[in-house]
Write an enzyme that holds these catalytic residues in place. Structure first.
Site, short mmCIF file in Angstrom:
data_model
loop_
_atom_site.label_atom_id
_atom_site.label_comp_id
_atom_site.label_asym_id
_atom_site.label_seq_id
_atom_site.Cartn_x
_atom_site.Cartn_y
_atom_site.Cartn_z
N CYS A 114 16.45 20.13 33.28
CA CYS A 114 15.54 19.76 34.37
C CYS A 114 14.40 20.76 34.43
O CYS A 114 14.35 21.73 33.67
CB CYS A 114 16.28 19.72 35.71
SG CYS A 114 16.96 21.33 36.20
N CYS A 117 15.25 24.47 34.69
CA CYS A 117 15.59 25.15 33.45
C CYS A 117 14.33 25.69 32.79
O CYS A 117 14.31 26.80 32.25
CB CYS A 117 16.32 24.21 32.49
SG CYS A 117 17.92 23.62 33.08
N ASP A 521 -27.22 18.63 24.80
CA ASP A 521 -28.07 19.55 24.06
C ASP A 521 -28.75 18.74 22.96
O ASP A 521 -28.31 17.64 22.62
CB ASP A 521 -27.21 20.67 23.45
CG ASP A 521 -28.04 21.62 22.61
OD1 ASP A 521 -29.14 22.01 23.05
OD2 ASP A 521 -27.60 21.95 21.49
N ASP A 713 -22.71 21.96 21.03
CA ASP A 713 -22.06 22.27 19.75
C ASP A 713 -20.92 23.25 19.90
O ASP A 713 -20.29 23.64 18.93
CB ASP A 713 -23.08 22.80 18.73
CG ASP A 713 -23.78 24.07 19.21
OD1 ASP A 713 -23.32 24.65 20.23
OD2 ASP A 713 -24.77 24.46 18.58
N ASP A 717 -24.04 26.70 23.46
CA ASP A 717 -24.09 26.17 24.81
C ASP A 717 -22.89 26.60 25.65
O ASP A 717 -22.53 25.91 26.60
CB ASP A 717 -24.14 24.63 24.75
CG ASP A 717 -25.32 24.14 23.92
OD1 ASP A 717 -26.45 24.51 24.25
OD2 ASP A 717 -25.09 23.42 22.94
#
Length: 818
Positions: A114, A117, A521, A713, A717
């Site tokens: 679960c 754990c 861009d 890219d 940027d």
């Protein structure tokens, strides 16, 4: 510790009657001869072995004892081999990815039952001295730990997990597959027993129903009821054991879950039938058995669907072959495991084989099929010096390449890790289901009690109070709520990865679906990023002298404009002076360099104006321009043009159809930006922007309440990508984009961005459909069951079907065609 607790193993005598004890750690019954007792602050704790006692001491000593209150295990016990770790540092070293003094180890953790754990393992591993981060994926049972190699060894990590009673194994495709197969086999065995015995039970039940309407001798009826009890009991207590065990744990930890509702309904029907059998009434053993059988059937379908949903990562990992032909110093080829290849080694790949690791061609020319790894459909030419990615296929000729990265750190392996992490990250919309599930079970239990009381006090004899209450308990389905979001995210992220689209998580998919503005861009995003030099306009000297001066300053640069300069130098066959020294790059402006004649400036108009040099005014041009100055003198300019990337216009048109506004943010001149925007239909163009200018424009959009995606890219940027609600990088396989962007397109094709936006919107639509179904199902089914309109068997079928419907609806995402 010595003052607060004492350890003892109490003696047993031959005639001593010992009541059954349950191990506090593994929850298994304790044989009297194996009982181990730990007394802490006057409270006695019972364990089945020294291993469980040690695990309990570690957990409680670390202050993590709430694990025992939170966990929800479907079955008791620990995996075979728990507390044992046969792996040493020497063996595990081959699975460790190293980066200087830091290592990363991925391994399978068997025995996770679960979310608690997962929490426990992450806490214990994170608490080890030298561990930088530890994450455990419950869906795949895979742990990933980053640690300091000088302070910790991989065997220490395995020892920590083993000490808790879990079984760590090095992650391989075989290990992961075997763990899934064990889970599936256990489920099949329980379901097989339930189906076989339920068929026998239905024969007895049909005879009893016939006797109810047509009359039956009392002795025959009693015998059939006894046979029914004998057949139903194994179904309830063997096949239904996961539900019963889960219910017991939820009661112990005071956190009721679905198993408690199911177990209560099963035991109510079985217990009431036993009572009715001795009291001479009608029995419902078939109801108890069929509830178990139908729910196990639904769980089997759900398990298979989850495996198919998670198969995207397996397909990625299977792209790279397990073996490779390594070349020794004599040139002889030796077959070795891909996992042992190290950077600098040479390997041979023949036509029709896939490359096992990332590398660079050393000898030979060929074409490479990159479609499976990056989604690029056309074969790509490769010659000596060119890079190749693991998982891509060699098509034409045998080639030799130099290994650049180990197999565990190849592009395909890193993409698989990103997809796996994305599947583990939760979308914000999932919080709604989590909040509802918290109070759902207590509400249903109260509703079942009220249903029983109402029909018990009612004068109507048409509805059985017990069966109506059982139907309410069984038909409630918090599972559908819990599965609504994660299954859709799991399928979508796996399907996207196969198309070269990487979402960094469910939260990113939700953010992409809500995007209202996409900012681009220019260079390398909407254009090819390979600008060509179209004009040289010297203010003094010759064109060749001006070109050579710029080339000397930009030697070794990978900037697209620098590559354009170098290509023109090669075309003209110019000889260059030694590279300049003291070169300094100014983001968004250009560069400066030291020369014997003084400071040289190469870059935008803003760069020269900032140094007090005013370039001559030229008629507006759409070309990208570089101005050059030396020691305060203006030397001239270079003009470049770039090719628009295929599909740019179609992408902008598609975005407009989706109701998304488009913006171009460029460092080029305003004229160049406006011309490109006009050609492909972008709504707004802003030129002459430095990185901070792009960020300011994005912030303005966000301040206006619009969700913004920035597409660049992944390198130049970075600030804008980080500021936007979603940063998208056209990576083409670059490392920086894989680590910094929210959405990565591993092949630089703009149509993949359209696919990403459509897939994100489809995913959120599926999530909303799932949540709507889950809520409507429960709102409609619960009152119907309480009114006595559904038998418990029908309720069990509906409950199982609701979970299967949610998973099946999510699987539609994997079949969507782009």
């Amino acid at each position: 510790m010595a003052d607060a607790s004492s350890f003892s193993t109490p003696p047993q005598t031959a005639g001593e009657a010992v009541r059954e004890q349950i191990c506090i750690h593994c929850a298994l019954p304790i044989p009297p001869a194996d009982l181990v007792v730990e007394t802490v602050d006057g409270v006695e704790r019972q364990f089945c072995c020294q291993g469980c006692r040690g695990a309990w001491l570690i957990i409680t000593g670390a202050g993590l004892d709430r694990f025992y209150r939170q966990r929800h295990w479907q079955e008791p016990g620990l995996p075979e081999g728990a507390f044992e770790t046969p792996y040493d540092d020497g063996y595990l070293a081959r699975f460790v990815e190293t980066d200087g003094h830091t290592g990363e180890l991925s391994f399978i953790v068997e025995g996770l039952r679960c979310a608690s754990c997962v929490w426990l393992n992450e806490k214990i591993l994170s608490g080890l001295d030298g561990v930088e981060s530890a994450r455990v994926n419950y869906a795949t049972h895979r742990a990933r730990v980053r640690f300091d190699l000088e302070r910790l060894g991989p065997a220490d990590l395995f020892a920590a997990v083993s000490s808790l009673g879990y079984l760590p194994r090095p992650f391989t495709r075989d290990a992961a597959h075997q763990a899934r197969e064990r889970e599936r086999r256990s489920l099949l065995m329980r379901l097989g027993a339930a189906l076989f015995l339920s068929m026998q039970l239905m024969g007895y039940s049909l005879a009893l129903y016939a006797g109810y309407f047509q009359g039956m001798e009392a002795g025959a009826k009693k015998l059939l009821q006894l046979f029914s009890a004998l057949v139903a009991t194994p179904v309830v207590f063997y096949s239904g054991w996961p539900f019963l065990q889960g219910a017991w744990r939820s009661l112990r930890h005071r956190s009721p879950g679905m198993d408690l509702l199911v177990a209560t309904g099963i035991l109510a029907a079985w217990g009431a039938s036993l009572h009715a059998m001795w009291a001479g009434g009608e029995v419902y053993f078939d109801t108890a058995a069929m509830i178990v059988t139908l729910l196990l059937t639904g769980r089997l379908f759900e398990n298979g669907a989850r495996r198919r949903a998670a198969s995207g990562v397996d397909r990625l990992l299977q792209l790279a072959p397990d073996t490779a032909r390594r070349l020794d110093d004599s040139g002889a080829a030796i077959t070795v495991e891909s996992a042992v290849l190290q950077p600098g080694e040479r390997i041979l790949v023949t036509p029709g084989e896939r490359f096992p690791v990332d590398g660079r061609l050393l000898e030979g020319t060929t074409e490479v099929d990159c479609s499976a790894a990056t989604g690029e459909p056309l074969p790509q030419a490769r010659q000596p010096g060119d890079p190749v990615l693991a998982g891509t296929m060699n098509l034409l000729a045998a080639v030799t390449l130099t290994v650049e990265r180990p197999a565990a750190d190849s592009f395909v392996a890193r993409v698989a890790r990103l997809v796996e992490e994305a599947q583990a990250r939760r979308a914000p919309i999932q919080q709604l289901a989590d909040r509802v599930s918290a109070w759902f079970v207590p509400l249903v239990a109260a509703m079942a009690a009220a249903t029983w009381l109402f029909w018990q006090l009612s004068a109507s004899q048409e509805v059985s109070p017990l069966l109506a209450a059982v139907a309410v308990l069984v038909i409630a389905c918090p599972c559908a709520l819990g599965l609504a979001t994660p299954t859709a995210i799991l399928v979508a992220s796996g399907a996207a990865a196969g198309r070269g689209i990487l979402f960094r998580g469910g939260d990113i998919i939700e953010a992409v679906a809500a995007v209202e503005v996409v900012a681009f861009d220019k260079t390398g995003t909407l254009t090819e990023g390979r600008p060509q030099l179209v004009a040289i306009e010297p203010a003094e000297g010759t064109a060749d002298e001006l070109l050579a001066r710029v080339a000397c300053a930009e030697t070794g640069s990978n900037h697209p404009l620098a590559l354009g300069v170098q290509a023109e130098v090669r075309r003209r066959g110019l000889s260059l002076a030694p590279a300049m020294t003291g070169v300094r790059t100014l983001p968004g402006l250009g560069l400066t360099a030291d020369s014997p004649e003084g400071l040289q400036l190469i870059g935008s108009r803003q760069l020269l104006v900032g140094h007090g040099i005013i370039p001559p005014l030229h008629e507006d041009t759409a070309a990208t321009e570089i101005h050059i100055a030396l020691a305060g003198r203006y030397l001239g300019r270079l003009l470049f043009r770039d090719t628009i990337r295929p599909g740019a216009g179609e992408l902008v048109t598609a975005l407009h159809r989706l109701g998304i506004r488009t913006v171009l943010l460029s460092g080029d001149s305003q004229a160049a930006a406006e011309q490109l925007a006009a050609r492909i239909g972008i709504d707004e163009a802003r030129g002459g922007l430095l990185p901070e200018g792009k960020c300011a424009r994005l912030q303005a959009e966000r301040d206006a309440g619009r969700r913004v995606m920035m597409v660049g890219d992944g390198i130049n940027d970075a600030p804008a990508l980080a500021l936007a609600d979603v940063g998208c990088a056209l990576a083409g396989g670059t490392d920086i984009a894989l680590t910094t962007s929210d959405l990565v397109l591993t092949v630089p094709r703009l149509d993949r961005l359209q696919e990403a936006l459509q897939l994100a919107r489809s995913t959120m639509s599926i999530v909303r459909q799932n949540l709507f179904w889950a809520f409507v199902y429960n709102l409609a089914a619960l009152p119907l069951a309480a009114a006595g309109g559904l038998a418990p068997i029908h309720a069990a079928a509906a409950m199982a079907l609701s979970s299967v419907c949610v998973v099946a609806n999510s699987l539609r995402l994997g079949r969507k065609k782009s």
